[in-house]
Each structure stands twice: as structure tokens, then as C-alpha cells.
Design a protein around this motif. Structure first.
Motif, short mmCIF file in Angstrom:
data_model
loop_
_atom_site.label_atom_id
_atom_site.label_comp_id
_atom_site.label_asym_id
_atom_site.label_seq_id
_atom_site.Cartn_x
_atom_site.Cartn_y
_atom_site.Cartn_z
N VAL A 143 0.83 -1.20 0.00
CA VAL A 143 0.00 0.00 0.00
C VAL A 143 0.86 1.25 0.00
N ALA A 144 1.98 1.18 0.72
CA ALA A 144 2.85 2.36 0.80
C ALA A 144 3.49 2.70 -0.54
N HIS A 145 3.49 1.76 -1.47
CA HIS A 145 4.14 1.98 -2.77
C HIS A 145 3.20 1.75 -3.94
N LEU A 146 1.92 2.00 -3.72
CA LEU A 146 0.95 1.80 -4.81
C LEU A 146 1.21 2.73 -5.99
N ASP A 147 1.87 3.87 -5.71
CA ASP A 147 2.16 4.78 -6.83
C ASP A 147 3.13 4.15 -7.82
N LYS A 148 3.90 3.16 -7.35
CA LYS A 148 4.80 2.44 -8.26
C LYS A 148 4.06 1.34 -9.03
N VAL A 149 2.96 0.84 -8.42
CA VAL A 149 2.19 -0.25 -9.04
C VAL A 149 1.23 0.29 -10.09
N PHE A 150 0.49 1.35 -9.72
CA PHE A 150 -0.53 1.92 -10.60
C PHE A 150 -0.02 3.23 -11.19
N ARG A 151 0.46 3.17 -12.42
CA ARG A 151 1.01 4.37 -13.07
C ARG A 151 0.97 4.21 -14.59
N ASP A 152 1.31 5.28 -15.24
CA ASP A 152 1.46 5.28 -16.70
C ASP A 152 0.22 4.72 -17.41
N ASP A 153 0.37 3.60 -18.12
CA ASP A 153 -0.70 3.06 -18.94
C ASP A 153 -1.93 2.69 -18.13
N MET A 154 -1.73 2.38 -16.86
CA MET A 154 -2.84 1.91 -16.02
C MET A 154 -3.93 2.97 -15.89
N LEU A 155 -3.54 4.26 -15.85
CA LEU A 155 -4.52 5.33 -15.66
C LEU A 155 -5.49 5.40 -16.85
N LYS A 156 -5.03 5.04 -18.06
CA LYS A 156 -5.90 5.07 -19.23
C LYS A 156 -6.98 4.00 -19.14
N THR A 157 -6.57 2.79 -18.78
CA THR A 157 -7.55 1.70 -18.68
C THR A 157 -8.42 1.83 -17.43
N HIS A 158 -7.92 2.56 -16.42
CA HIS A 158 -8.69 2.74 -15.19
C HIS A 158 -9.98 3.50 -15.48
N ILE A 159 -9.98 4.34 -16.52
CA ILE A 159 -11.18 5.09 -16.90
C ILE A 159 -12.31 4.12 -17.22
N GLU A 160 -11.99 3.03 -17.93
CA GLU A 160 -13.02 2.06 -18.31
C GLU A 160 -13.60 1.37 -17.09
N GLU A 161 -12.76 1.00 -16.13
CA GLU A 161 -13.25 0.34 -14.90
C GLU A 161 -14.18 1.28 -14.14
N LEU A 162 -13.76 2.55 -13.98
CA LEU A 162 -14.57 3.52 -13.24
C LEU A 162 -15.88 3.79 -13.96
N SER A 163 -15.83 3.85 -15.29
CA SER A 163 -17.04 4.14 -16.07
C SER A 163 -18.07 3.04 -15.91
N GLN A 164 -17.61 1.79 -15.83
CA GLN A 164 -18.56 0.69 -15.65
C GLN A 164 -19.28 0.80 -14.32
N LEU A 165 -18.55 1.19 -13.27
CA LEU A 165 -19.19 1.41 -11.96
C LEU A 165 -20.12 2.61 -12.01
N TRP A 166 -19.71 3.68 -12.67
CA TRP A 166 -20.52 4.90 -12.82
C TRP A 166 -21.86 4.57 -13.50
N ASP A 167 -21.80 3.66 -14.49
CA ASP A 167 -23.00 3.31 -15.26
C ASP A 167 -23.90 2.33 -14.53
N GLY A 168 -23.55 1.95 -13.30
CA GLY A 168 -24.41 1.11 -12.49
C GLY A 168 -24.08 -0.37 -12.52
N HIS A 169 -23.03 -0.74 -13.23
CA HIS A 169 -22.64 -2.15 -13.26
C HIS A 169 -21.99 -2.51 -11.92
N ARG A 170 -22.25 -3.73 -11.47
CA ARG A 170 -21.66 -4.17 -10.21
C ARG A 170 -20.52 -5.16 -10.45
N SER A 171 -20.18 -5.35 -11.70
CA SER A 171 -18.97 -6.09 -12.05
C SER A 171 -18.32 -5.35 -13.21
#
Length: 491
Positions: free
Chosen positions: A93-121
Motif C-alpha cells: 500500500v505504501a508503494h501503490l504509486d509504483k504499481v498503478f502508473r502510466d498506462d494503467m490510468l488510461k484503462t482505469h477510466i473504463e473500470e470507473l465508467s462501468q461502476l458509474w453506469d451502475g454495473h456491479r462487475s
């Protein structure tokens, strides 16, 4: 108030302990996370009038990062710690900035959008990094746990490491790009074609009991035409378009009849015979044509590609343009057989042709010996340039006087010979008269010198050697020359 028996309480404790063990020992990376702070941020943005989260986050990496920071990691299993090279949950947890970076932020939009649209998976293909910086291709699947659909306080994520698969896919894609580049930018013309219909035609002919395709196509030349029509061009490279003068692949394919015609049919028949005899790789020199009608001499290499030997559905044809070489060879051959100044055949060709006629005829053979009058006098008084002009004029007249298979040759400085196979005495006399008329016409265009020749003719007798015919024609020519006397060049 309902009380649980000691046995039931023990069972519940055992189940909980079993669930915890299953979570920790799962063979894939599992994360239990709290998305409630993300849910609160969603509600704030909705209140501000945001309708599409995808549009809202696109081009705003700082807001994507804000969402990511609000996710609270509650628990991970041992496989997660091993995968990301962490000692403990706190270390990770202390080093999550090393785990989630660069290309991950682009695909993270899709994950968040699915939750925003009401999907529970939700699911995505993304990139993470180990704490040492090694790239991980990740197949992520998330599920909101039952009872937390509104708050999003408990979300279970399964993270599968697909780095090996994706690396192989990228390597395959790079290999395809590399191969495509080699194909597209090859300095020779490359064609990928489908010959499967041709194989069916050949197999059908073989089933009908035909054993010799050469004899069969002698009797049925239309079979070759049918096979040509069944060639299907799949792809060509840029060099092919340039070489054949085509604007595009579709332009070339639409005009294949202009490319494969005339002389090409004979060469294609030989290719069919090679294939009939089991030669799935062969090469030969053939003739094609550009879309503009220019003749192309090419060196063809034909190969059925590996794995397609049974159906010929993929073949590669490589064409190297050898037109310049062929022209050079033709010119060298021309020089070997022709006199450069007069453009007539030379003495070497004359001797070979005389020997050939001696063996094969057709008989009778009439030979006319020609001597250019006054060449030495013209050279001495007007110079060698004037003498060369006189020789060229003689060449023009004699070349126009005969048609194949007859031929005219310069066999010495001012000496010429005309071979007339299958021509009798009357034909020979007609040729001499024609030469006389052409000389008169030629002299009308030149005033400095007069073209004049002495001629003698002889026609072969039955069983007579052509060497003797040449001697008789030569003797007749010298008699003619003596009878004319010596002329002087016009000044």
C-alpha cells in the motif's frame, strides 16, 4: 432472543476461517478494496452536472489519479504480495504509486465508467508494475460484494498475470509487422496468390486418366486459358505496383488480362507442367506486360508456401525485372550478328546461315553477290565520312530489298551477299531488278555521290554445294563490274 448452539457457532467460525484460507491461498492475485470514497466523488460530480464519466475523465489524468487515490486496499492474498514483490500489505500500500502508473490510468477510466453506469462487475485489460519496476500485463475482473451495492465498501478484484501471453502476442505482432515490411518494401515484385482452383483442375484431369499434361494441352490449349482465369491474386507489394504501372492493388487486379497475355501463356503452360510433375518450387524467365503495354522480361520464382502443399491455397511469386539485361543481351547478340555501320548481317552470320542452308534448305537457294562501286574513290576524294555514308545507303537499299527468310549481309569492306532460300532463277532476277529500282530512288535524295553497285547471281543446282554457287555468283558479279567500267564520284 435466538441463541446459537455451541456447535453452530463453531461451524460459523470454521467457515470463516476456511474462507480466509481460501482467499489467502488462491492461485491468482486477489484484492479486497473499499470504493466508498470513489462513490462519494461520483455523487459530487453528478451534482455538478457530469453525465458521461468517460468524457469527463478523458484528457484529465489528474482526476483519474484522484479516483485511484480514493480506493482503499483492505486486504490482499499471498499471491498478490509475491506477484508485486511486496513484503506485506503495508509495504504494498505504501508503494501503490509504483504499481498503478502510466498506462494503467488510461484503462482505469473504463473500470470507473462501468461502476458509474451502475454495473456491479467490471473487467479490463491493463498494465501494472512490480515494486522493482517490472511491467505486468494484467487481466482484471472486479465484483461488488453482495450487500455493498450502494456503498461500494467491499469490492473484490481478481488480477491475472497475462504477461507471457501478451508478450507472445506483441512479439507475434512485431514479427508480422517485420514480415509485412519485408514484403511491402522488397526490391523485387512479390505476389501472394491462391492456386487451389488450379490444383482442382489438374487433379480432375489426372482422375480422367491423363498422364502427360504437355500432350493434353497440345490438344486442348483452352485448358491453359482456363487455368490462367482461375489464378486469384491475394496481395502484391509496392514494387509490383511501380513495376507494372498500377495506381493501386485493385487497379492491378482489375487489369490482370493486360499483364498476363500473349507470350505469357506459353510460359504459364510450362509452369502448369512443372506443378503437374510435383515441382512446387520452380523458376524461369518469362514475359509480362505493364498496364501501359510495355513488355517486361522477368525472372520468375514460384513457390507453394509451407503448409499449403496439399491445396496450393497460398503461393508466392517473386518477379525480378531483367528487361534491361535482356535488352543488353539482345544488343550484344545483335552486335555479334550485324555490321554496325550498315545494320545488315555480318560475315559471321552469313557463314553460319550458309552452312544451315547447306544442311536444311529449302532449295533451290539463289545467291546474289553485290559489290559497291567507287568506294575507294569516294574515300580518297571526299573522305571516309562520305564513304561511310555510301555504305549506309547501300545497307538501307539491301535491307529493304529482302524479307525473311532471305537475308542481306556485309561480308567485306565493299562486298555484300544476299541469300534467297527457296527462290529460283526468276525470283533472283526479280530481286536484282527490285534492288536497281531502290538504288534509283535512293539516289534522288543524295546529290554528293551516286550509289552504284555491281551484282552477280547464281541459283543452286540439284546436288550442288552452296560454296560453288557463291563462286558462280561472285564470278558473275565481277563480269558485271568489268562490263560497267570504272565510274567516277559526282562532285
Amino acid at each position: 432472543m435466538l441463541k446459537l448452539s455451541p456447535d453452530m457457532a463453531t461451524a460459523d467460525t470454521t467457515d470463516a476461517r476456511t474462507d480466509a484460507m481460501m482467499f489467502d491461498l488462491a492461485p491468482i492475485s486477489l484484492w479486497l478494496e473499499d470504493f466508498s470514497a470513489v462513490k462519494a466523488l461520483f455523487e459530487q460530480w453528478r451534482a455538478e452536472g457530469v453525465i458521461s464519466l468517460r468524457e469527463h475523465l478523458r484528457g484529465r489524468p489528474e482526476r483519474v489519479a484522484e479516483c485511484s487515490r480514493r480506493i482503499r486496499v483492505l486486504k490482499v492474498n499471498q499471491r498478490t504480495l509475491d506477484l508485486f514483490e511486496a513484503n506485506s500489505l503495508d509495504h504494498l500500500v505504501a508503494h501503490l504509486d509504483k504499481v498503478f502508473r502510466d498506462d494503467m490510468l488510461k484503462t482505469h477510466i473504463e473500470e470507473l465508467s462501468q461502476l458509474w453506469d451502475g454495473h456491479r462487475s467490471f473487467a479490463s485489460h491493463t498494465v501494472n508494475y512490480t515494486l522493482s519496476g517490472q511491467r505486468l500485463d494484467i487481466q482484471l475482473k472486479g465484483q461488488v460484494l453482495p450487500g455493498y451495492e450502494e456503498s461500494l465498501e467491499r469490492v473484490l478484484l481478481a488480477v491475472e498475470d497475462v504477461s507471457s501471453r501478451e508478450t507472445a502476442r506483441r512479439q507475434a505482432a512485431q514479427a508480422e509487422i517485420y514480415a509485412r515490411g519485408l514484403f511491402e518494401h522488397s526490391p523485387v515484385s512479390l505476389w501472394v496468390e491462391d492456386f487451389s482452383s488450379i490444383k482442382h483442375l489438374l487433379d480432375d484431369v489426372r482422375r480422367r486418366g491423363i498422364t502427360d499434361l504437355r500432350v493434353f494441352t497440345d490438344v486442348h490449349p483452352e485448358f491453359v486459358e482456363r487455368c490462367i482465369s482461375e489464378v486469384r491474386v491475394i496481395d502484391v507489394n509496392q514494387h509490383t505496383l511501380d513495376m507494372f504501372g498500377a495506381a493501386s492493388k485493385s487497379d492491378l487486379i482489375a487489369h490482370m488480362g493486360a499483364v498476363f497475355r500473349d507470350e505469357m501463356h506459353r510460359h504459364f503452360r510450362e509452369q502448369l507442367i512443372e506443378l503437374w510433375n510435383g515441382k512446387l518450387f520452380h523458376q524461369r524467365e518469362v514475359v509480362n506486360y505493364t498496364l501501359g503495354g510495355d513488355e517486361l522480361h522477368v525472372h520468375l520464382q514460384f513457390s507453394v508456401l509451407p503448409g499449403r502443399e496439399e491445396d496450393w491455397s497460398l503461393v508466392q511469386v517473386a518477379l525480378t525485372d531483367i528487361t534491361a539485361r535482356k535488352k543488353a543481351e539482345a544488343y550484344l547478340e545483335y552486335l555479334g550478328q550485324h555490321d554496325v555501320l550498315t545494320k545488315l548481317y555480318n560475315r559471321s552470320f552469313y557463314a553460319d546461315e550458309l552452312n544451315r542452308l547447306e544442311r536444311k534448305g529449302p532449295f533451290p537457294v539463289t545467291i546474289i553477290m553485290v559489290d559497291l562501286n567507287n568506294l575507294k574513290l569516294v574515300n580518297d576524294q571526299l573522305g571516309h565520312a562520305a564513304g561511310d555514308t555510301l555504305l549506309r545507303r547501300a545497307g538501307e537499299v539491301l535491307a529493304k530489298a529482302v524479307d525473311r527468310p532471305s537475308c542481306a549481309a556485309r561480308i567485306g569492306g565493299d562486298e555484300f551477299a544476299i541469300l534467297l532460300p527457296g527462290v529460283d532463277v526468276a525470283g533472283g532476277q526479280a530481286a536484282i531488278e527490285n534492288i536497281g529500282k531502290l538504288i534509283e530512288l535512293n539516289n534522288q535524295f543524295y546529290s554528293a555521290t551516286t550509289l552504284s553497285v555491281s551484282m552477280g547471281m547464281a541459283t543452286s543446282l540439284a546436288g550442288e554445294r552452296l560454296e560453288q554457287v557463291v563462286k558462280r555468283a561472285d564470278f558473275a558479279m565481277y563480269q558485271h563490274k568489268r562490263g560497267q567500267g570504272v565510274a567516277t564520284p559526282d562532285a
